[in-house]
Enzyme design. Structure first.
Site, PDB file in Angstrom:
ATOM      1  N   VAL A 282       0.812  -1.220   0.000  1.00 16.24           N
ATOM      2  CA  VAL A 282       0.000   0.000   0.000  1.00 16.24           C
ATOM      3  C   VAL A 282       0.844   1.268   0.000  1.00 16.24           C
ATOM      4  O   VAL A 282       0.297   2.369  -0.065  1.00 16.24           O
ATOM      5  CB  VAL A 282      -0.994   0.021   1.175  1.00 16.24           C
ATOM      6  CG1 VAL A 282      -2.037  -1.066   1.013  1.00 16.24           C
ATOM      7  CG2 VAL A 282      -0.270  -0.107   2.515  1.00 16.24           C
TER       8      VAL A 282
ATOM      9  N   ASN B 138      -6.166   0.232   7.402  1.00 21.69           N
ATOM     10  CA  ASN B 138      -5.678  -0.357   8.643  1.00 21.69           C
ATOM     11  C   ASN B 138      -4.186  -0.676   8.611  1.00 21.69           C
ATOM     12  O   ASN B 138      -3.566  -0.808   9.662  1.00 21.69           O
ATOM     13  CB  ASN B 138      -6.473  -1.631   8.943  1.00 21.69           C
ATOM     14  CG  ASN B 138      -5.902  -2.422  10.089  1.00 21.69           C
ATOM     15  OD1 ASN B 138      -5.883  -1.973  11.228  1.00 21.69           O
ATOM     16  ND2 ASN B 138      -5.395  -3.614   9.802  1.00 21.69           N
TER      17      ASN B 138
ATOM     18  N   SER C  13      -3.746   5.861  15.839  1.00 21.91           N
ATOM     19  CA  SER C  13      -3.152   5.329  17.062  1.00 21.91           C
ATOM     20  C   SER C  13      -3.155   6.380  18.161  1.00 21.91           C
ATOM     21  O   SER C  13      -3.088   7.588  17.888  1.00 21.91           O
ATOM     22  CB  SER C  13      -1.713   4.889  16.786  1.00 21.91           C
ATOM     23  OG  SER C  13      -1.021   4.628  17.991  1.00 21.91           O
TER      24      SER C  13
ATOM     25  N   TYR D  64       6.287   7.178  13.991  1.00 23.90           N
ATOM     26  CA  TYR D  64       4.974   6.538  13.909  1.00 23.90           C
ATOM     27  C   TYR D  64       3.882   7.497  14.394  1.00 23.90           C
ATOM     28  O   TYR D  64       2.848   7.670  13.739  1.00 23.90           O
ATOM     29  CB  TYR D  64       4.994   5.264  14.747  1.00 23.90           C
ATOM     30  CG  TYR D  64       3.684   4.534  14.850  1.00 23.90           C
ATOM     31  CD1 TYR D  64       3.153   3.841  13.764  1.00 23.90           C
ATOM     32  CD2 TYR D  64       2.984   4.505  16.058  1.00 23.90           C
ATOM     33  CE1 TYR D  64       1.954   3.144  13.873  1.00 23.90           C
ATOM     34  CE2 TYR D  64       1.786   3.807  16.180  1.00 23.90           C
ATOM     35  CZ  TYR D  64       1.275   3.136  15.082  1.00 23.90           C
ATOM     36  OH  TYR D  64       0.087   2.445  15.195  1.00 23.90           O
TER      37      TYR D  64
ATOM     38  N   ALA E 100       3.994  10.728  14.528  1.00 30.65           N
ATOM     39  CA  ALA E 100       3.871  11.841  13.591  1.00 30.65           C
ATOM     40  C   ALA E 100       3.065  11.432  12.364  1.00 30.65           C
ATOM     41  O   ALA E 100       2.215  12.190  11.872  1.00 30.65           O
ATOM     42  CB  ALA E 100       5.264  12.320  13.169  1.00 30.65           C
TER      43      ALA E 100
ATOM     44  N   LYS F  58       0.790   9.014  12.179  1.00 28.53           N
ATOM     45  CA  LYS F  58      -0.609   8.818  12.552  1.00 28.53           C
ATOM     46  C   LYS F  58      -1.307  10.155  12.826  1.00 28.53           C
ATOM     47  O   LYS F  58      -2.505  10.300  12.541  1.00 28.53           O
ATOM     48  CB  LYS F  58      -0.705   7.900  13.772  1.00 28.53           C
ATOM     49  CG  LYS F  58      -0.336   6.448  13.477  1.00 28.53           C
ATOM     50  CD  LYS F  58      -1.247   5.826  12.426  1.00 28.53           C
ATOM     51  CE  LYS F  58      -1.047   4.323  12.310  1.00 28.53           C
ATOM     52  NZ  LYS F  58      -1.914   3.721  11.276  1.00 28.53           N
TER      53      LYS F  58
END
Length: 256
Positions: free
Chosen positions: A67, A93, A145, A158, A160, A162
């Site tokens: 993706v 997801n 998250s 991670y 940043a 999200k």
């Protein structure tokens, strides 16, 4: 009265659909009547989940997909349209990252985390929105998250990424809700899934420790998050768009 949680006749794409929240979401949406297209990098877990969905009497398609690649995102949407005839729901997801101190991240690792957790939402949502906008109805649910809402130095890239996904959720909702496509997000706390277990093992920690910091005193179950996805994917949330719901078991004693 019409069941506003019904997804009869609808088709959903779920990325990261072979395990954890993705698998749980596939099963919950299938039980409510949806056919599903499962995307992820590994074929084996996708096909295992597809068999579970088919056992519920729904159609399921496993499509190995990276993706982070815009071309593969378009191919995924095309597969849903060609094989199942329509597209009504997208669940972004796919995601995840290592945990390490800020100084230890390499440039390549930074770009990989941003591509997986933010770039995929951008590219795949735009591909999926086209057929949804044409039919003037659709729902996009982005799995974010709690790291997007908190200061977590061990998961800085991670978090940043999200946080960026939360922002895209609002921007896309502003652009598309009036045209029939709602966009919402779920910021997930500690959930019992392979990624959390792997992180816990890396640091020599009991995975259940992560759940004891919230008000519920336990880890979440993937299907509990999946029922939040069902709300946003269905007409039960027809007056809700552009929102980020924090599902994390309730604030602990520190109010977090």
């Amino acid at each position: 009265m019409k069941d506003r949680f019904s997804l009869d006749g609808q088709v959903a794409i779920i990325t990261g659909g072979g395990t954890g929240i993705g698998r749980g979401t596939a099963l919950v949406l299938a039980r409510r009547g949806a056919d599903v297209v499962l995307a992820g990098r590994r074929r084996e877990p996708l096909e295992a989940t597809a068999k579970e969905v088919q056992a519920l009497g729904r159609r399921a398609l496993a499509v190995p997909t990276d993706v982070t690649d815009p071309a593969q995102c378009q191919e995924l949407v095309d597969a849903a349209l060609n094989e199942l005839g329509r597209l009504d729901i997208l669940v972004n997801n796919a995601g995840g990252a290592e945990t390490k101190s800020i100084a230890k991240w390499t440039e390549d690792e930074w770009h990989q985390v941003i591509a997986l957790n933010l770039g995929s939402v951008w590219f795949l949502s735009r591909c999926a929105a086209r057929p949804m906008l044409e039919q003037r109805k659709g729902a996009i649910v982005n799995i974010s998250s709690g790291a997007s809402l908190l200061s977590m130095p061990q998961a800085a890239p991670y978090g940043a990424a999200k946080a960026g996904a939360n922002s895209l959720t609002g921007s896309m909702a502003a652009a598309w809700t009036g045209k029939g496509v709602r966009v919402n997000a779920i910021a997930v706390g500690a959930v019992r899934a392979a990624t959390l277990v792997d992180v816990a093992a890396l640091h020599g920690v009991d995975p259940e420790t992560f759940g004891r910091t919230n008000a519920s005193g336990r880890l979440g179950d993937p299907e509990e998050i999946a029922h939040g996805v069902l709300f946003f994917a269905s007409d039960a949330s027809s007056f809700c768009s552009g929102q980020t719901l924090y599902m994390h078991g309730g604030p602990g004693l520190a109010g977090i």
